[in-house]
Every structure is written in structure tokens, then in C-alpha cells.
Motif scaffolding. Structure first.
Motif, PDB file in Angstrom:
ATOM      1  N   ASP A   1     -20.173  47.692  65.488  1.00 22.72           N
ATOM      2  CA  ASP A   1     -19.177  47.879  65.602  1.00 22.72           C
ATOM      3  C   ASP A   1     -18.117  47.068  65.966  1.00 22.72           C
ATOM      4  OD1 ASP A   1     -20.858  49.955  66.573  1.00 22.72           O
ATOM      5  OD2 ASP A   1     -18.913  51.458  67.208  1.00 22.72           O
ATOM      6  N   PHE A   2     -19.258  45.874  66.479  1.00 22.78           N
ATOM      7  CA  PHE A   2     -18.344  44.436  67.365  1.00 22.78           C
ATOM      8  C   PHE A   2     -17.781  43.679  66.165  1.00 22.78           C
ATOM      9  CE2 PHE A   2     -22.387  44.092  67.895  1.00 22.78           C
ATOM     10  CZ  PHE A   2     -22.612  42.120  66.943  1.00 22.78           C
ATOM     11  N   ARG A   3     -18.720  44.124  65.398  1.00 22.03           N
ATOM     12  CA  ARG A   3     -17.478  42.832  64.214  1.00 22.03           C
ATOM     13  C   ARG A   3     -16.888  43.766  63.150  1.00 22.03           C
ATOM     14  NH1 ARG A   3     -23.728  41.183  60.693  1.00 22.03           N
ATOM     15  NH2 ARG A   3     -24.878  40.515  62.269  1.00 22.03           N
ATOM     16  N   PHE A   4     -16.835  44.992  63.547  1.00 21.13           N
ATOM     17  CA  PHE A   4     -15.486  45.119  62.581  1.00 21.13           C
ATOM     18  C   PHE A   4     -14.583  45.129  63.932  1.00 21.13           C
ATOM     19  CE2 PHE A   4     -12.744  49.140  62.101  1.00 21.13           C
ATOM     20  CZ  PHE A   4     -12.856  48.457  60.595  1.00 21.13           C
ATOM     21  N   TRP A   5     -14.151  45.603  64.851  1.00 20.48           N
ATOM     22  CA  TRP A   5     -13.194  45.477  65.706  1.00 20.48           C
ATOM     23  C   TRP A   5     -12.751  44.720  66.560  1.00 20.48           C
ATOM     24  CZ3 TRP A   5     -10.562  49.430  64.961  1.00 20.48           C
ATOM     25  CH2 TRP A   5     -10.847  50.954  64.577  1.00 20.48           C
ATOM     26  N   GLY A   6     -13.966  43.777  66.583  1.00 17.76           N
ATOM     27  CA  GLY A   6     -13.577  42.334  67.519  1.00 17.76           C
ATOM     28  C   GLY A   6     -13.202  41.535  66.367  1.00 17.76           C
ATOM     29  N   PRO A   7     -12.915  41.649  65.096  1.00 19.01           N
ATOM     30  CA  PRO A   7     -11.811  40.156  64.448  1.00 19.01           C
ATOM     31  C   PRO A   7     -10.507  40.731  64.862  1.00 19.01           C
ATOM     32  CG  PRO A   7     -14.242  39.771  63.180  1.00 19.01           C
ATOM     33  CD  PRO A   7     -14.284  41.283  64.827  1.00 19.01           C
ATOM     34  N   LEU A   8     -10.329  42.182  64.232  1.00 18.17           N
ATOM     35  CA  LEU A   8      -9.388  43.144  63.935  1.00 18.17           C
ATOM     36  C   LEU A   8      -8.412  42.855  65.742  1.00 18.17           C
ATOM     37  CD1 LEU A   8     -10.430  45.900  62.011  1.00 18.17           C
ATOM     38  CD2 LEU A   8      -8.644  43.811  61.110  1.00 18.17           C
ATOM     39  N   ILE A   9      -8.983  43.218  66.877  1.00 19.03           N
ATOM     40  CA  ILE A   9      -8.243  42.936  67.527  1.00 19.03           C
ATOM     41  C   ILE A   9      -8.775  41.689  67.909  1.00 19.03           C
ATOM     42  CG2 ILE A   9      -8.737  43.782  70.436  1.00 19.03           C
ATOM     43  CD1 ILE A   9     -10.344  45.607  69.606  1.00 19.03           C
ATOM     44  N   ALA A  10      -8.421  40.925  67.484  1.00 19.44           N
ATOM     45  CA  ALA A  10      -8.358  39.380  68.028  1.00 19.44           C
ATOM     46  C   ALA A  10      -6.962  38.968  67.594  1.00 19.44           C
ATOM     47  CB  ALA A  10      -9.335  37.975  67.485  1.00 19.44           C
ATOM     48  N   LEU A  11      -7.002  39.053  65.903  1.00 18.89           N
ATOM     49  CA  LEU A  11      -6.401  38.928  64.738  1.00 18.89           C
ATOM     50  C   LEU A  11      -4.962  39.414  65.512  1.00 18.89           C
ATOM     51  CD1 LEU A  11      -5.688  37.994  62.599  1.00 18.89           C
ATOM     52  CD2 LEU A  11      -5.862  39.492  61.280  1.00 18.89           C
ATOM     53  N   TYR A  12      -4.356  41.197  66.121  1.00 24.81           N
ATOM     54  CA  TYR A  12      -3.807  41.944  66.090  1.00 24.81           C
ATOM     55  C   TYR A  12      -2.885  41.834  67.954  1.00 24.81           C
ATOM     56  CZ  TYR A  12      -3.018  43.192  61.661  1.00 24.81           C
ATOM     57  OH  TYR A  12      -3.395  43.240  60.509  1.00 24.81           O
ATOM     58  N   THR A  13      -4.022  40.885  68.551  1.00 27.80           N
ATOM     59  CA  THR A  13      -3.611  40.732  69.990  1.00 27.80           C
ATOM     60  C   THR A  13      -3.907  39.040  70.709  1.00 27.80           C
ATOM     61  OG1 THR A  13      -6.091  40.881  70.582  1.00 27.80           O
ATOM     62  CG2 THR A  13      -4.457  42.901  70.460  1.00 27.80           C
ATOM     63  N   GLY A  14      -4.217  38.258  69.633  1.00 24.39           N
ATOM     64  CA  GLY A  14      -4.539  36.763  70.605  1.00 24.39           C
ATOM     65  C   GLY A  14      -4.846  36.894  71.563  1.00 24.39           C
ATOM     66  N   ALA A  15      -6.127  38.015  71.941  1.00 26.96           N
ATOM     67  CA  ALA A  15      -6.519  38.172  72.766  1.00 26.96           C
ATOM     68  C   ALA A  15      -8.587  37.050  73.130  1.00 26.96           C
ATOM     69  CB  ALA A  15      -7.894  39.246  73.520  1.00 26.96           C
TER      70      ALA A  15
ATOM     71  N   GLY B   1     -18.301  49.026  70.344  1.00 27.43           N
ATOM     72  CA  GLY B   1     -20.277  48.988  70.209  1.00 27.43           C
ATOM     73  C   GLY B   1     -20.507  48.050  69.977  1.00 27.43           C
ATOM     74  N   GLY B   2     -21.819  48.161  70.540  1.00 32.70           N
ATOM     75  CA  GLY B   2     -23.366  46.704  70.244  1.00 32.70           C
ATOM     76  C   GLY B   2     -23.125  45.041  70.698  1.00 32.70           C
ATOM     77  N   VAL B   3     -22.388  45.593  72.128  1.00 24.59           N
ATOM     78  CA  VAL B   3     -21.885  44.304  72.753  1.00 24.59           C
ATOM     79  C   VAL B   3     -22.984  44.183  73.431  1.00 24.59           C
ATOM     80  CG1 VAL B   3     -19.293  44.119  72.541  1.00 24.59           C
ATOM     81  CG2 VAL B   3     -19.754  45.255  74.380  1.00 24.59           C
ATOM     82  N   THR B   4     -23.287  42.846  74.446  1.00 21.53           N
ATOM     83  CA  THR B   4     -24.641  43.269  75.477  1.00 21.53           C
ATOM     84  C   THR B   4     -23.990  41.785  76.647  1.00 21.53           C
ATOM     85  OG1 THR B   4     -26.320  42.124  74.211  1.00 21.53           O
ATOM     86  CG2 THR B   4     -26.694  44.553  74.258  1.00 21.53           C
ATOM     87  N   TYR B   5     -24.531  41.887  77.598  1.00 21.47           N
ATOM     88  CA  TYR B   5     -23.820  41.267  78.471  1.00 21.47           C
ATOM     89  C   TYR B   5     -25.766  40.059  78.900  1.00 21.47           C
ATOM     90  CZ  TYR B   5     -22.697  38.963  83.493  1.00 21.47           C
ATOM     91  OH  TYR B   5     -22.115  38.040  83.902  1.00 21.47           O
TER      92      TYR B   5
END
Length: 402
Positions: free
Chosen positions: A198-212, A293-297
């Protein structure tokens, strides 16, 4: 300890004994632990990131000096074994298999430097060199004040502290970059969700629309998506605390770069259009803790390792995007989403002060004296500003979570 010297004068001459007092000093490993413990028990303990840096940098210094006793440190051996070594030592050495033996242990330092040179592996930046030298100097200063070391031991570090930092600019993604990065069909089919990626989908999109920052995104919990009771605005709550199973707030494995990084970021309309709120609710119903989903520490990269590795290496190669921009810029990477948001806000004259809060303050959006004393902006104003971010992507063609 006492060193005893004896001498005899003649056959019947009395034996003379002189006792020379010498002060016993600890080995470096013991001295480092005492130094760290003393600071952490003091009024201003280091945060987790800074503590990890001290442990890492001082452990390398200890290894280079072969864990000698404090009193065995000299300007010559510090210069030869440490100061002259770190400018040639590769950056992020633990990530490269070529620097490890068959058991996964790092090779000797001289061998690592040789291999790095043969394979043109990047060495540390001047900024990082100064950090490493500064942390070791802080440690040595502690024992200079304890009168266990002499001030002259700091002299070799001048070779590093006097280096001039050539700061490269962080590039932004342009429209062509973004078109390539989001050209993967999985952004439109949603196949990643069936593979726990899931992180491959949401990660870049959240970064693009937050700058986080990447770790700020990856460490988000389901409980960090909150609807403000007063305004109805749904936002990401970027904090470095988390709740345990009983709902008690505690310090966990979350970290933030600065105090200003603690912030509330309204969720962009495009993320809502793509179904992120439905996605969050599905994670909540499954009693999942992490938002994505999918992120690990991992201890080295916190929560961001999987996303960074895939994005900065695999995705760039798959879409054929060249990371190199120019000699004046750093290479393209996930962090460029942050500079892309900042650059967009400048070029389109978004409210600078609101953007400061949204991105958690950044050196590219300088503070004024007045900003330090002002209250945070309300969520409605921040929502209006963040929804002005528009990067010419055909969001309607993307997969919609339902």
C-alpha cells in the motif's frame, strides 16, 4: 596506580625508592558510556535521533582508536586514525554488501576505503564530516573539563572544521518528472493493495499533497487521521507520540526532525477523491495500527526504509528517470516531493506563513521574528491553502479506493 622506582648507591648504600603517582583512565568504550549517560540524566537529554548519532559516531571513533585508554590518545594518533580517515570513508557504508564479509560483518576500514574508491562510492558530505568531528570534539571536551585530557587533542580537528561547505540545492520535480513517476499502471489498477504494498500508492501521493518528510508519512498511525470537531476538517496529526493498547499517550518509535514538525495538516481534496478516508476506515476496522499498509520499522531508517528504497532505486529505474539534475543540485529522490511543494507555493504565491506551518518550517521558507510569537493558523485557512496545490496530474484516472 603507583609506579615504583628503586636505585642502589653502593654495596652498603641504602636503597632509595621514589613513588610516582599516575592517574588511571578508562578505556574509550567506558568513557563514551559515561559521557552519554551523564548527558541523558542531565537537564537537556538528546532526542532519539541525536542520541543515535552520538552512539554511531563515537563508536566509529572508538573502533578507529582500537578502544585505547583515554590517556593513550595523542594528536598524532587522532589525526592518523580518525581525522585523516573519515573524509575518505564512504557514506551509508552498512547499506552496501560489497563492504561486508560472508558473515555480514563490515570489512576493515582500509579495505572499505579501497573498495569505495574502486567503485566510486560517494563519501560523506562536508556537512556530515563536520557533524562527526563535532560530536567527537564534544566528547573529548567533556574529559578535558574533567582534566583527564589535554586541550591540544582538539587541534587535529581543525582540518575538518575549517572545510567550506558547498551546499547543493535540493531540486524539485517538474511536470515531466511527475508524469514519469506516476506513469506506473499500478497507480491506476491498485494492484499494490493486493500485495501488501500500500505504501507504494499512498506514500508518493501523500508526499505530493502535503510536503511531509518520508518518515513523517510512514510513521503515521490510523489514529493520526482526525476530524476536527469545530471545523469538520480532516487532517493528518503529525506527532512523535503514540498511544498504547490502553489509550495512554507514550513515547514510542516515532520521531520528528524539529519541534516545528509537530503539526496538523489538512488532507488535500485529491487524496479524499482517491478514497483515503475509506482506506483509513478499512484499516481501522481491521484494527491495524499503522495508517499505510506494508511499512515496517528498522533501527537505521525508522519506518521509511521500504518506501525510500523502492522509490529512489526501483521506481526511478523502471520509469527511466535520470536522478542527475546538475552539478549545483543534489540528485532527485523522494525528499524532492517536499521541495516540489515548497517551490510550487513560491511560484504560485501561496501564503508563506501558512505554508511554513504545513511543511513544518523549512530553510527555504524563512521565518521572521514575528512568526515565533504568533499563534498557529486555524484548520480552515490551512485547508484552503493546501488545496491550491495542483500538479497537472489526471487524478481521475488513478485507482479509487472503495
Amino acid at each position: 596506580t603507583k609506579r615504583i622506582k628503586a636505585s642502589t648507591g653502593g654495596d652498603n648504600a641504602p636503597i632509595t625508592v621514589s613513588v610516582e603517582e599516575t592517574r588511571q583512565t578508562p578505556r574509550l568504550s567506558e568513557a563514551i558510556e559515561k559521557f552519554i549517560t551523564n548527558n541523558q540524566e542531565g537537564p537537556k537529554p538528546w532526542g532519539r535521533n541525536e542520541l543515535d548519532k552520538y552512539r554511531s559516531f563515537l563508536q566509529f571513533f572508538c573502533d578507529q582508536m582500537e578502544n585505547c585508554y583515554l590517556h593513550e590518545l595523542t594528536t598524532d594518533n587522532i589525526r592518523q586514525n580518525y581525522v585523516n580517515v573519515i573524509p575518505r570513508y564512504p557514506a551509508n557504508v552498512t547499506r552496501y554488501p560489497i563492504f561486508k564479509d560472508s558473515k555480514g560483518n563490515l570489512l576493515p576500514t582500509d579495505k572499505i576505503i579501497q573498495i569505495a574508491k574502486e567503485h566510486s562510492v560517494s563519501v560523506c558530505s562536508v556537512r556530515t564530516l563536520k557533524q562527526k568531528a563535532g560530536h567527537v570534539q564534544h566528547f573529548l571536551n567533556y574529559y578535558i573539563k574533567e582534566e583527564l585530557l589535554e586541550p591540544k587533542l582538539l587541534h587535529p580537528f581543525a582540518a575538518i572544521t575549517e572545510l567550506k561547505t558547498i551546499k547543493k540545492k535540493r531540486p524539485s520535480f517538474n511536470d515531466k518528472h511527475l508524469e514519469l513517476l506516476f506513469s506506473k499502471e499500478e497507480f491506476r489498477t491498485g494492484k499494490w493493495f493486493t500485495k501488501e504494498m500500500d505504501f507504494r500508492f499512498w506514500g508518493p501521493l501523500i508526499a505530493l499533497y502535503t510536503g511531509a518528510r518520508v518518515n513523517e508519512i510512514c510513521q503515521l498511525d490510523v489514529g493520526d487521521v482526525i476530524t476536527d470537531a469545530e471545523t469538520g476538517v480532516v487532517y493528518f496529526n503529525l506527532v512523535d507520540e503514540e498511544e498504547d493498547e490502553d489509550g495512554n499517550v507514550k513515547s514510542g518509535r516515532k520521531t520528528l526532525k524539529t519541534e516545528a514538525a509537530r503539526r496538523k495538516v489538512p488532507i488535500h481534496d485529491n487524496l479524499i477523491k482517491l478514497g483515503i478516508l475509506d482506506y483509513v476506515e478499512s484499516r481501522r476496522k481491521k484494527k491495524e495500527k499503522k495508517l499505510i499498509g506494508g511499512v515496517t520499522y528498522t533501527s537505521s531508517d525508522r519506518w521509511s526504509k521500504k518506501l525510500k528504497t523502492w522509490f529512489n532505486h526501483t521506481l526511478f529505474d523502471e520509469v527511466g528517470l535520470n536522478k542527475h539534475v546538475s552539478e549545483k543540485h543534489t540528485t532527485l529522490s523522494f525528499h524532492c516531493f517536499r521541495s516540489t511543494v515548497i517551490n510550487f507555493s513560491k511560484q504560485n504565491r501561496l501564503d508563506r506563513r501558512i505554508m511554513l506551518e504545513l511543511v513544518g518550517h523549512d530553510e527555504d521558507l524563512e521565518l521572521t521574528v514575528h512568526d515565533d510569537y504568533s499563534d498557529v493558523y486555524n484548520l480552515k485557512l490551512k485547508q484552503q491553502e493546501i488545496n491550491k496545490l495542483n500538479f497537472n496530474l489526471d487524478i481521475d484516472s488513478f485507482f479509487r479506493w472503495r
